[in-house]
Design a protein around this motif. Structure first.
Motif, PDB file in Angstrom:
ATOM      1  N   LEU A  30     -12.353 -13.669  17.377  1.00 22.25           N
ATOM      2  CA  LEU A  30     -12.288 -14.401  18.642  1.00 22.25           C
ATOM      3  C   LEU A  30     -12.872 -15.801  18.488  1.00 22.25           C
ATOM      4  O   LEU A  30     -12.232 -16.793  18.864  1.00 22.25           O
ATOM      5  CB  LEU A  30     -13.037 -13.629  19.736  1.00 22.25           C
ATOM      6  CG  LEU A  30     -13.136 -14.308  21.105  1.00 22.25           C
ATOM      7  CD1 LEU A  30     -11.799 -14.230  21.832  1.00 22.25           C
ATOM      8  CD2 LEU A  30     -14.227 -13.679  21.966  1.00 22.25           C
ATOM      9  N   ALA A  34     -10.647 -19.222  18.737  1.00 19.61           N
ATOM     10  CA  ALA A  34     -11.037 -20.137  19.820  1.00 19.61           C
ATOM     11  C   ALA A  34     -11.489 -21.470  19.237  1.00 19.61           C
ATOM     12  O   ALA A  34     -11.156 -22.538  19.756  1.00 19.61           O
ATOM     13  CB  ALA A  34     -12.128 -19.511  20.677  1.00 19.61           C
ATOM     14  N   PRO A  39      -5.735 -20.438  22.686  1.00 16.84           N
ATOM     15  CA  PRO A  39      -6.160 -19.632  23.835  1.00 16.84           C
ATOM     16  C   PRO A  39      -6.185 -18.159  23.409  1.00 16.84           C
ATOM     17  O   PRO A  39      -5.178 -17.644  22.926  1.00 16.84           O
ATOM     18  CB  PRO A  39      -5.062 -19.870  24.888  1.00 16.84           C
ATOM     19  CG  PRO A  39      -4.142 -20.905  24.315  1.00 16.84           C
ATOM     20  CD  PRO A  39      -4.383 -20.989  22.855  1.00 16.84           C
ATOM     21  N   GLU A  41      -8.221 -14.058  24.002  1.00 21.41           N
ATOM     22  CA  GLU A  41      -9.181 -13.169  24.659  1.00 21.41           C
ATOM     23  C   GLU A  41      -9.366 -11.943  23.790  1.00 21.41           C
ATOM     24  O   GLU A  41      -8.454 -11.542  23.074  1.00 21.41           O
ATOM     25  CB  GLU A  41      -8.643 -12.693  26.020  1.00 21.41           C
ATOM     26  CG  GLU A  41      -8.684 -13.758  27.080  1.00 21.41           C
ATOM     27  CD  GLU A  41      -8.169 -13.247  28.424  1.00 21.41           C
ATOM     28  OE1 GLU A  41      -8.086 -12.013  28.631  1.00 21.41           O
ATOM     29  OE2 GLU A  41      -7.838 -14.102  29.263  1.00 21.41           O
ATOM     30  N   SER A  42     -10.532 -11.342  23.928  1.00 17.36           N
ATOM     31  CA  SER A  42     -10.765 -10.105  23.207  1.00 17.36           C
ATOM     32  C   SER A  42     -10.793  -8.950  24.220  1.00 17.36           C
ATOM     33  O   SER A  42     -11.495  -9.006  25.220  1.00 17.36           O
ATOM     34  CB  SER A  42     -12.058 -10.281  22.418  1.00 17.36           C
ATOM     35  OG  SER A  42     -12.767  -9.115  22.348  1.00 17.36           O
ATOM     36  N   TRP A  43     -10.001  -7.919  23.956  1.00 18.49           N
ATOM     37  CA  TRP A  43      -9.910  -6.733  24.810  1.00 18.49           C
ATOM     38  C   TRP A  43     -10.291  -5.512  23.993  1.00 18.49           C
ATOM     39  O   TRP A  43     -10.325  -5.586  22.766  1.00 18.49           O
ATOM     40  CB  TRP A  43      -8.460  -6.521  25.305  1.00 18.49           C
ATOM     41  CG  TRP A  43      -7.993  -7.454  26.374  1.00 18.49           C
ATOM     42  CD1 TRP A  43      -8.464  -8.711  26.651  1.00 18.49           C
ATOM     43  CD2 TRP A  43      -6.927  -7.200  27.293  1.00 18.49           C
ATOM     44  NE1 TRP A  43      -7.741  -9.248  27.695  1.00 18.49           N
ATOM     45  CE2 TRP A  43      -6.797  -8.346  28.106  1.00 18.49           C
ATOM     46  CE3 TRP A  43      -6.060  -6.116  27.509  1.00 18.49           C
ATOM     47  CZ2 TRP A  43      -5.842  -8.432  29.124  1.00 18.49           C
ATOM     48  CZ3 TRP A  43      -5.118  -6.204  28.510  1.00 18.49           C
ATOM     49  CH2 TRP A  43      -5.012  -7.346  29.316  1.00 18.49           C
ATOM     50  N   LYS A  89      -0.576 -12.349  30.229  1.00 15.62           N
ATOM     51  CA  LYS A  89      -1.423 -13.159  29.331  1.00 15.62           C
ATOM     52  C   LYS A  89      -0.608 -13.660  28.141  1.00 15.62           C
ATOM     53  O   LYS A  89      -0.671 -14.833  27.784  1.00 15.62           O
ATOM     54  CB  LYS A  89      -2.594 -12.330  28.797  1.00 15.62           C
ATOM     55  CG  LYS A  89      -3.618 -11.957  29.830  1.00 15.62           C
ATOM     56  CD  LYS A  89      -4.623 -13.071  30.052  1.00 15.62           C
ATOM     57  CE  LYS A  89      -5.601 -12.689  31.139  1.00 15.62           C
ATOM     58  NZ  LYS A  89      -6.432 -13.810  31.561  1.00 15.62           N
ATOM     59  N   THR A  94      -1.628 -16.907  25.916  1.00 17.51           N
ATOM     60  CA  THR A  94      -2.912 -16.410  25.424  1.00 17.51           C
ATOM     61  C   THR A  94      -2.708 -15.270  24.434  1.00 17.51           C
ATOM     62  O   THR A  94      -1.976 -14.319  24.729  1.00 17.51           O
ATOM     63  CB  THR A  94      -3.779 -15.918  26.605  1.00 17.51           C
ATOM     64  OG1 THR A  94      -4.002 -17.017  27.494  1.00 17.51           O
ATOM     65  CG2 THR A  94      -5.117 -15.373  26.146  1.00 17.51           C
ATOM     66  N   LEU A  96      -4.096 -12.008  22.382  1.00 17.09           N
ATOM     67  CA  LEU A  96      -5.066 -10.954  22.674  1.00 17.09           C
ATOM     68  C   LEU A  96      -5.450 -10.236  21.389  1.00 17.09           C
ATOM     69  O   LEU A  96      -4.584  -9.833  20.608  1.00 17.09           O
ATOM     70  CB  LEU A  96      -4.471  -9.943  23.665  1.00 17.09           C
ATOM     71  CG  LEU A  96      -4.017 -10.501  25.012  1.00 17.09           C
ATOM     72  CD1 LEU A  96      -3.374  -9.392  25.847  1.00 17.09           C
ATOM     73  CD2 LEU A  96      -5.193 -11.114  25.780  1.00 17.09           C
TER      74      LEU A  96
END
Ligand code: TMP
Length: 212
Positions: A30, A34, A39, A41-43, A89, A94, A96
């Motif tokens: 991440l 970044a 762009p 996100e970490s899920w 997303k 973005t 993921l």
């Protein structure tokens, strides 16, 4: 036209046994992505914050008992409740990084003896990852790493069985990294694999679905 703003994000999944380093590596990945200006996100799954996720969490900490099929379907439902947000997303550009996904769902339940095709069925129609990275570690080595935290599945014999089932699920979208390497080496290999994948998604690789 600014192609950059129309480019979709990549769906990157990290899989591996408990204590294989997925969570630390998702964090590093991440910051790396970044830091390069992507762009991202970490899920993670299970997502323990939803109503379904709370039932899963209670089961994992042995506070409640559930039939094997029932918990399997809850894990799957926990992914379905995030599917539309996931798609939005990705379409908005973005990427993921997802710590565990349907492969954990199938490998852990099949390791209990449930039929593998039955286990896959509720996953059909979820978004397919663009890349699955399997952090490969011998179960014995994973068990030595600071011990297991005491959740339901954190036992050596069970993890060995999970490892066997993971191997049955691996396909063309999988890449393996030797998770016994120093963390920095794993981080570097992971970053390179993921940057390739992000680039091919930006170039228009379509989003596909499991398990077709
Ligand atoms: P975690 O430690 O990554 O939060 O995952 C919790 C446990 O749940 C872990 O032992 C793997 C297991 N699991 C399943 O059995 N099915 C699933 O679908 C997922 C996502 C995890």
């Amino acid at each position: 036209i600014n192609h950059q703003s129309e480019a979709r994000g990549a769906l990157i999944v990290l899989e591996g046994l408990d204590r294989s380093g997925k969570t630390s590596q998702s964090g590093r990945l991440l910051s790396n992505l970044a830091g390069l200006g992507y762009p991202v996100e970490s899920w993670r799954f299970p997502d323990r914050d939803t109503a379904v996720g709370k039932m899963i969490s209670s089961y994992l900490s042995n506070k409640s008992q559930l039939d094997d099929h029932t918990i399997h379907l809850l894990f799957s439902a926990n992914r379905w409740e995030k599917r539309s947000l996931m798609e939005a997303k990705l379409k908005s550009g973005t990427s993921l990084i997802v710590d565990r996904y349907s492969y954990s769902g199938v490998a852990f339940s099949a390791a209990k003896g449930l039929d593998i095709e039955w286990c896959k069925a509720p996953e059909v129609g979820l978004l397919a990852p663009d890349l699955v990275v399997y952090l490969d570690i011998p179960p014995e080595k994973a068990a030595e790493r600071g011990g297991y935290g005491g959740e339901r599945y954190e036992q050596l014999e069970f993890q060995k069985n999970v490892a066997r089932h993971y191997k049955m699920l691996s396909d063309a979208s999988w890449k393996m990294i030797d998770a016994c390497l120093p963390m920095e080496d794993v981080e570097k290999q992971l970053k390179e694999m993921v940057l390739d994948c992000v680039t091919s998604c930006q170039k228009g690789k379509p989003i596909s679905q499991l398990w077709l």
